[in-house]
Write an enzyme that holds these catalytic residues in place. Structure first.
Site, short mmCIF file in Angstrom:
data_model
loop_
_atom_site.label_atom_id
_atom_site.label_comp_id
_atom_site.label_asym_id
_atom_site.label_seq_id
_atom_site.Cartn_x
_atom_site.Cartn_y
_atom_site.Cartn_z
CB CYS A 80 -5.10 -2.87 8.00
SG CYS A 80 -4.14 -4.81 8.73
CG HIS A 184 -6.08 -6.32 4.17
ND1 HIS A 184 -5.20 -4.88 3.96
CD2 HIS A 184 -5.73 -6.63 5.10
CE1 HIS A 184 -3.76 -5.23 4.99
NE2 HIS A 184 -4.49 -6.36 5.55
CD GLU A 186 -6.56 -3.19 0.45
OE1 GLU A 186 -5.67 -3.95 1.09
OE2 GLU A 186 -7.22 -3.48 0.78
#
Length: 202
Positions: A80, A184, A186
């Site tokens: 990001c 993202h 994650e």
């Protein structure tokens, strides 16, 4: 060993936890000796471009990271804002970026009632023979995005994946040992886990 760079601007806990699920050796650190000892680096980031660059400069790590990434050719992945900081600069601020990749960070324009930020799940189109993506997956890869700015690369050869939001933008780039993802991983469940698994295996 993977070192997640801690400079006060990233969702480092979620990245750490997903890598631990893969049973990877991973640390969150701002210590030069731990960064030098690591095999791979992750530069996370959430927030304003200038604040991110200012924080990184204040940490005293820029010269060390330049040496590790550009001279030692250590694999690194920006996430990001971390990806955007690898470019020459951003329309979000006035400070120069790290300049590791021939690219700039642009602002999404509010055309055709486009909602900004670009937020939520979106599909990506991975380019052939890229390290972090598997073109043989049974369904198109999709990831979770939250961003108002996007990366524009000078050369399509540096692009690892595109995404479409009003227009095509760079969802990921790959220049030798330098990788960046706008989404993202994650927060992207199995797709993010697969991407981290490929990064760990490099």
């Amino acid at each position: 060993m993977i070192a997640i760079i801690d400079y006060g601007m990233g969702n480092v806990g979620s990245v750490f936890n997903m890598l631990r699920k893969l049973r990877s050796q991973v640390i969150i650190t701002s210590k030069p000796e731990e960064i030098e000892a690591a095999d791979k680096l992750i530069l996370p980031g959430v927030g304003h471009f200038d604040r991110g660059m200012a924080n990184l400069k204040a940490s005293g790590l820029i010269e060390l990271l330049n040496a590790q990434v550009l001279e030692q050719q250590k694999p690194v992945m920006g996430i990001c804002l971390g990806m955007q900081m690898m470019t020459r600069g951003s329309e979000e601020g006035s400070l120069p970026g790290l300049g590791w990749v021939s690219a700039d960070t642009r602002k999404f324009l509010p055309v055709d009632n486009l909602k900004i930020p670009h937020m939520g799940w979106n599909h990506i189109a991975a380019q052939p023979d890229r390290k972090l993506f598997d073109s043989a997956t049974p369904e198109p890869a999709r990831f979770y995005f939250v961003h108002s700015y996007y990366v524009q690369a000078d050369s399509h050869h540096d692009v690892a994946a595109y995404c479409h939001y009003s227009h095509d933008f760079v969802a990921a780039f790959e220049v030798n040992n330098i990788m960046g993802v706008q989404f993202h991983p994650e927060k992207s469940h199995m797709f993010g886990m697969n991407l981290f698994r490929k990064f760990v295996a490099l």
